[in-house]
Design a protein around this motif. Sequence first.
Motif, PDB file in Angstrom:
ATOM      1  N   ASP A  56       0.818  -1.212   0.000  1.00 44.45           N
ATOM      2  CA  ASP A  56       0.000   0.000   0.000  1.00 44.45           C
ATOM      3  C   ASP A  56       0.851   1.261   0.000  1.00 44.45           C
ATOM      4  O   ASP A  56       0.359   2.352   0.266  1.00 44.45           O
ATOM      5  CB  ASP A  56      -0.926   0.020   1.219  1.00 44.45           C
ATOM      6  N   ARG A  57       2.139   1.120  -0.317  1.00 44.04           N
ATOM      7  CA  ARG A  57       3.036   2.269  -0.340  1.00 44.04           C
ATOM      8  C   ARG A  57       3.292   2.708  -1.771  1.00 44.04           C
ATOM      9  O   ARG A  57       2.928   2.040  -2.743  1.00 44.04           O
ATOM     10  CB  ARG A  57       4.362   1.929   0.355  1.00 44.04           C
ATOM     11  N   SER A  58       3.955   3.843  -1.936  1.00 44.92           N
ATOM     12  CA  SER A  58       4.213   4.400  -3.261  1.00 44.92           C
ATOM     13  C   SER A  58       5.166   3.513  -4.056  1.00 44.92           C
ATOM     14  O   SER A  58       5.893   2.683  -3.498  1.00 44.92           O
ATOM     15  CB  SER A  58       4.819   5.802  -3.130  1.00 44.92           C
ATOM     16  N   THR A  59       5.158   3.726  -5.365  1.00 43.46           N
ATOM     17  CA  THR A  59       6.064   2.969  -6.237  1.00 43.46           C
ATOM     18  C   THR A  59       7.511   3.219  -5.849  1.00 43.46           C
ATOM     19  O   THR A  59       8.341   2.301  -5.855  1.00 43.46           O
ATOM     20  CB  THR A  59       5.839   3.374  -7.701  1.00 43.46           C
ATOM     21  N   ALA A  60       7.822   4.475  -5.479  1.00 43.73           N
ATOM     22  CA  ALA A  60       9.189   4.815  -5.092  1.00 43.73           C
ATOM     23  C   ALA A  60       9.609   4.040  -3.850  1.00 43.73           C
ATOM     24  O   ALA A  60      10.737   3.536  -3.764  1.00 43.73           O
ATOM     25  CB  ALA A  60       9.305   6.317  -4.838  1.00 43.73           C
ATOM     26  N   THR A  61       8.705   3.927  -2.872  1.00 46.69           N
ATOM     27  CA  THR A  61       9.012   3.186  -1.642  1.00 46.69           C
ATOM     28  C   THR A  61       9.203   1.709  -1.947  1.00 46.69           C
ATOM     29  O   THR A  61      10.102   1.051  -1.409  1.00 46.69           O
ATOM     30  CB  THR A  61       7.891   3.372  -0.613  1.00 46.69           C
ATOM     31  N   GLN A  62       8.358   1.155  -2.829  1.00 38.79           N
ATOM     32  CA  GLN A  62       8.481  -0.248  -3.207  1.00 38.79           C
ATOM     33  C   GLN A  62       9.828  -0.516  -3.879  1.00 38.79           C
ATOM     34  O   GLN A  62      10.507  -1.506  -3.566  1.00 38.79           O
ATOM     35  CB  GLN A  62       7.331  -0.635  -4.129  1.00 38.79           C
ATOM     36  N   LYS A  63      10.235   0.370  -4.766  1.00 31.49           N
ATOM     37  CA  LYS A  63      11.512   0.201  -5.456  1.00 31.49           C
ATOM     38  C   LYS A  63      12.675   0.331  -4.481  1.00 31.49           C
ATOM     39  O   LYS A  63      13.660  -0.415  -4.567  1.00 31.49           O
ATOM     40  CB  LYS A  63      11.644   1.245  -6.575  1.00 31.49           C
TER      41      LYS A  63
END
Length: 251
Positions: free
Chosen positions: A37-44
């Motif tokens: 449920d986090r941003s794409t940037a956080t996932q990366k």
Amino acid sequence: MAASKATVGVLSIGQMGFGIAQLLLAHGFHVVTNVSDRSTATQKRAKSASIECVSSDLELVMFLDGGIIGGPPSPTPGSTDWKRPGIPTSGPHPLSDAPIAGPQLADVLNTRHLDGKIGTASGLKCTFAALSKGFTALALQSFTTAASLGVLPQLQDYIEQYNPTLKARAEKGITGCPPKAYRWVEEMNQIGQCFEVEGGWPDSANVFRNVASVYEQLAVAVEERGGSEGMEELPGALLALTKSLKDGQKE
């Protein structure tokens, strides 16, 4: 045959959580988190740091209460040491008793087991944060009011003269909190609840609900600016918050 690495779940992989994850990874632990449920940037960022990503928080939870006191971990330049926050824990299962590398994990995370009750560690965290973040909320109100009155330089001069340590603490708190303000709103509400239920302050604990509104207003100011850039210096932080307050009065 290499020893199995203990697996540690990090519930929230924001600035603090990512720092904790880096500390654990640097000491050979396997780190997992849920970034669904986090941003794409956080996932990366999580995946690039070799953090395993799971699909739900339920896969991360252990029967254990704890809180983090202090700033995010960071390596000490030119050394293998780390600057670490303190992590008090409580509950029936001390972290040091974990079957895989429990003592090492408890030491790396700088933990202190308080007692066997769930809630004790969270309560300690509340009492600490009440002092540190409560003071910053007072500083925000004091400095912005002084700025509106045109006496901020004089206020700073008097604090410098009679309590220089207080001045440095106030200014550091004001410039450091804008990007975190939205998270601190609920934390202040939880502190109020802790003081009401556990501390026996049924009416006086409302002060922290008012403190929550200070951080809520600061979060609004950050959102109106499209981020906290420019608020890392005292004039920018006070200007943004003062403008947001005045705009709110016009509505």
